[in-house]
Design a protein around this motif. Structure first.
Motif, PDB file in Angstrom:
ATOM      1  N   SER A   1       0.832  -1.190   0.000  1.00 16.36           N
ATOM      2  CA  SER A   1       0.000   0.000   0.000  1.00 16.36           C
ATOM      3  C   SER A   1       0.871   1.245   0.000  1.00 16.36           C
ATOM      4  N   GLN A   2       0.358   2.343  -0.617  1.00 10.51           N
ATOM      5  CA  GLN A   2       1.074   3.605  -0.623  1.00 10.51           C
ATOM      6  C   GLN A   2       0.789   4.353   0.669  1.00 10.51           C
ATOM      7  N   SER A   3       1.737   5.177   1.092  1.00 11.32           N
ATOM      8  CA  SER A   3       1.517   5.996   2.278  1.00 11.32           C
ATOM      9  C   SER A   3       0.518   7.098   1.947  1.00 11.32           C
ATOM     10  N   PRO A   4      -0.218   7.602   2.973  1.00 14.82           N
ATOM     11  CA  PRO A   4      -1.159   8.693   2.727  1.00 14.82           C
ATOM     12  C   PRO A   4      -0.490   9.896   2.078  1.00 14.82           C
ATOM     13  N   GLY A   5       0.770  10.174   2.461  1.00 11.61           N
ATOM     14  CA  GLY A   5       1.449  11.321   1.871  1.00 11.61           C
ATOM     15  C   GLY A   5       1.675  11.166   0.386  1.00 11.61           C
ATOM     16  N   LEU A   6       2.058   9.954  -0.043  1.00 11.11           N
ATOM     17  CA  LEU A   6       2.267   9.718  -1.473  1.00 11.11           C
ATOM     18  C   LEU A   6       0.966   9.793  -2.235  1.00 11.11           C
ATOM     19  N   VAL A   7      -0.101   9.254  -1.656  1.00 15.61           N
ATOM     20  CA  VAL A   7      -1.412   9.318  -2.312  1.00 15.61           C
ATOM     21  C   VAL A   7      -1.846  10.768  -2.464  1.00 15.61           C
ATOM     22  N   GLY A   8      -1.646  11.562  -1.388  1.00 14.14           N
ATOM     23  CA  GLY A   8      -2.035  12.976  -1.445  1.00 14.14           C
ATOM     24  C   GLY A   8      -1.229  13.732  -2.487  1.00 14.14           C
ATOM     25  N   ALA A   9       0.062  13.449  -2.559  1.00 14.85           N
ATOM     26  CA  ALA A   9       0.908  14.127  -3.542  1.00 14.85           C
ATOM     27  C   ALA A   9       0.498  13.771  -4.958  1.00 14.85           C
ATOM     28  N   ALA A  10       0.162  12.511  -5.181  1.00 16.49           N
ATOM     29  CA  ALA A  10      -0.264  12.082  -6.519  1.00 16.49           C
ATOM     30  C   ALA A  10      -1.570  12.757  -6.903  1.00 16.49           C
ATOM     31  N   ALA A  11      -2.485  12.842  -5.930  1.00 14.38           N
ATOM     32  CA  ALA A  11      -3.769  13.491  -6.218  1.00 14.38           C
ATOM     33  C   ALA A  11      -3.575  14.961  -6.533  1.00 14.38           C
ATOM     34  N   SER A  12      -2.672  15.612  -5.780  1.00 19.71           N
ATOM     35  CA  SER A  12      -2.396  17.025  -6.022  1.00 19.71           C
ATOM     36  C   SER A  12      -1.791  17.242  -7.399  1.00 19.71           C
ATOM     37  N   THR A  13      -0.851  16.365  -7.765  1.00 16.47           N
ATOM     38  CA  THR A  13      -0.236  16.461  -9.091  1.00 16.47           C
ATOM     39  C   THR A  13      -1.266  16.269 -10.194  1.00 16.47           C
ATOM     40  N   SER A  14      -2.166  15.299  -9.994  1.00 20.18           N
ATOM     41  CA  SER A  14      -3.212  15.049 -10.976  1.00 20.18           C
ATOM     42  C   SER A  14      -4.142  16.246 -11.111  1.00 20.18           C
ATOM     43  N   ALA A  15      -4.508  16.858  -9.959  1.00 21.97           N
ATOM     44  CA  ALA A  15      -5.388  18.022  -9.995  1.00 21.97           C
ATOM     45  C   ALA A  15      -4.725  19.183 -10.722  1.00 21.97           C
ATOM     46  N   CYS A  16      -3.433  19.411 -10.441  1.00 17.79           N
ATOM     47  CA  CYS A  16      -2.712  20.493 -11.113  1.00 17.79           C
ATOM     48  C   CYS A  16      -2.646  20.254 -12.614  1.00 17.79           C
ATOM     49  N   GLY A  17      -2.445  18.985 -12.997  1.00 14.25           N
ATOM     50  CA  GLY A  17      -2.419  18.665 -14.415  1.00 14.25           C
ATOM     51  C   GLY A  17      -3.747  18.936 -15.088  1.00 14.25           C
ATOM     52  N   ALA A  18      -4.850  18.629 -14.389  1.00 14.90           N
ATOM     53  CA  ALA A  18      -6.186  18.887 -14.938  1.00 14.90           C
ATOM     54  C   ALA A  18      -6.429  20.386 -15.076  1.00 14.90           C
ATOM     55  N   GLU A  19      -5.983  21.158 -14.072  1.00 12.93           N
ATOM     56  CA  GLU A  19      -6.128  22.619 -14.146  1.00 12.93           C
ATOM     57  C   GLU A  19      -5.348  23.177 -15.332  1.00 12.93           C
ATOM     58  N   GLU A  20      -4.129  22.710 -15.498  1.00  5.16           N
ATOM     59  CA  GLU A  20      -3.309  23.197 -16.609  1.00  5.16           C
ATOM     60  C   GLU A  20      -3.947  22.863 -17.955  1.00  5.16           C
ATOM     61  N   HIS A  21      -4.582  21.704 -18.049  1.00  8.43           N
ATOM     62  CA  HIS A  21      -5.253  21.332 -19.295  1.00  8.43           C
ATOM     63  C   HIS A  21      -6.406  22.291 -19.584  1.00  8.43           C
ATOM     64  N   VAL A  22      -7.214  22.591 -18.560  1.00  5.95           N
ATOM     65  CA  VAL A  22      -8.323  23.529 -18.738  1.00  5.95           C
ATOM     66  C   VAL A  22      -7.798  24.887 -19.183  1.00  5.95           C
ATOM     67  N   LEU A  23      -6.786  25.387 -18.477  1.00  8.73           N
ATOM     68  CA  LEU A  23      -6.266  26.719 -18.789  1.00  8.73           C
ATOM     69  C   LEU A  23      -5.616  26.773 -20.164  1.00  8.73           C
ATOM     70  N   ALA A  24      -4.962  25.715 -20.562  1.00 13.64           N
ATOM     71  CA  ALA A  24      -4.343  25.687 -21.890  1.00 13.64           C
ATOM     72  C   ALA A  24      -5.399  25.750 -22.983  1.00 13.64           C
ATOM     73  N   GLN A  25      -6.503  25.024 -22.788  1.00  9.88           N
ATOM     74  CA  GLN A  25      -7.568  25.037 -23.784  1.00  9.88           C
ATOM     75  C   GLN A  25      -8.254  26.401 -23.843  1.00  9.88           C
ATOM     76  N   VAL A  26      -8.557  26.971 -22.660  1.00 11.37           N
ATOM     77  CA  VAL A  26      -9.192  28.293 -22.619  1.00 11.37           C
ATOM     78  C   VAL A  26      -8.286  29.329 -23.270  1.00 11.37           C
ATOM     79  N   ALA A  27      -6.992  29.271 -22.947  1.00 11.55           N
ATOM     80  CA  ALA A  27      -6.047  30.218 -23.544  1.00 11.55           C
ATOM     81  C   ALA A  27      -6.008  30.068 -25.059  1.00 11.55           C
ATOM     82  N   ARG A  28      -6.041  28.843 -25.537  1.00 11.31           N
ATOM     83  CA  ARG A  28      -5.981  28.622 -26.991  1.00 11.31           C
ATOM     84  C   ARG A  28      -7.193  29.240 -27.681  1.00 11.31           C
ATOM     85  N   TRP A  29      -8.391  29.027 -27.116  1.00 10.36           N
ATOM     86  CA  TRP A  29      -9.599  29.579 -27.728  1.00 10.36           C
ATOM     87  C   TRP A  29      -9.611  31.110 -27.678  1.00 10.36           C
ATOM     88  N   LEU A  30      -9.263  31.660 -26.521  1.00  7.71           N
ATOM     89  CA  LEU A  30      -9.344  33.109 -26.386  1.00  7.71           C
ATOM     90  C   LEU A  30      -8.186  33.817 -27.081  1.00  7.71           C
TER      91      LEU A  30
END
Length: 260
Positions: free
Chosen positions: A2-31
């Motif tokens: 099993s992964q430690s809670p800290g590693l799970v939290g870090a992975a989730a944070s990285t995933s969330a940041c990646g999703a945010e960057e994807h949204v912002l990249a698409q919005v920036a491209r359109w605008l």
């Protein structure tokens, strides 16, 4: 293992940041595509006004007709652009106190000019200088995203306006701008916002909500508290209470994501 809670939290944070960057990249491209149209109108207008000045006279509304081929091209080229044009600073033109050289698409897809009544004795819209799409570029020297608002002057549609200052020989001459119907912007952006892990919305520098997948922040409402202008100027993500504020790179919008 099993992964430690800290590693799970870090992975989730990285995933969330990646999703945010994807949204912002698409919005920036359109605008950015819309801002390209604004920039082309800026360049055409500055060149035209420069030529008129070189001929030894001040511009009039008839001179602005030379902008129309470029405005028509931008309306037919970019599917998000519903209106485009140049809005003169008061006193720029010799024959009228104020003027919009503005073209837009009709419901049938035809191109048509805007012919507003700008007589200060009759029209409530004769002074457009206090509206954000004019005031922000004039006062800051930078491009702006204004709204959404009901555009009673041009289309009676809920719209966003993207604008930038036009300067000639160092002097402010007016703004170039393009309209985007909110329904078109939301159709593109909302599916992306709904994929983020928390309720989210996009705001402009004034805190006005441009699009939202958060029922607590409806499009057109104000998000109060954070200094969104400062977030854009710093150019990096920060937290404010239970939200994460992420500037859209190059475009004056901020992504606001609830973190709990």
């Amino acid at each position: 293992m099993s992964q430690s809670p800290g590693l799970v939290g870090a992975a989730a944070s990285t995933s969330a940041c990646g999703a945010e960057e994807h949204v912002l990249a698409q919005v920036a491209r359109w605008l950015e595509a819309v801002f390209d149209s604004v920039a082309e109108t800026c360049a055409d207008t500055a060149a035209l006004l420069g030529r008129v000045a070189a001929e030894g006279h001040r511009p009039a509304t008839a001179d602005l007709a030379a902008l129309r081929p470029g405005l028509h091209l931008r309306l037919t080229r970019d599917e998000l652009v519903s209106g485009v044009g140049f809005i003169a600073a008061p006193g720029l033109l010799t024959d009228v106190p104020a003027w919009l050289e503005w073209w837009q698409t009709s419901a049938e897809g035809d191109l048509r000019p805007l012919l507003p009544d700008l007589d200060p004795d009759r029209s409530a819209y004769s002074d457009y200088t206090h509206w954000d799409w004019f005031a922000l570029p004039r006062d800051t020297g930078r491009r702006a995203v204004s709204g959404p608002y009901v555009d009673y002057l041009c289309s009676d549609e809920y719209s966003l306006t993207l604008s930038a200052p036009v300067r000639v020989a160092g002097r402010f001459a007016g703004v170039a701008a393009a309209d985007v119907y909110l329904r078109h912007f939301e159709a593109a952006v909302l599916p992306l916002l709904r994929r983020l892990p928390g309720p989210s919305h996009l705001v402009n520098a004034r805190g006005r909500v441009a699009a939202s997948a958060d029922p607590a922040h409806l499009a057109g409402s104000l998000t109060r508290g954070p200094d969104f202008t400062a977030v854009l100027e710093r150019g990096r993500a920060q937290t404010y209470g239970a939200t994460r504020l992420v500037p859209c790179r190059g475009v004056p919008l901020v992504l606001v994501v609830a973190t709990r």
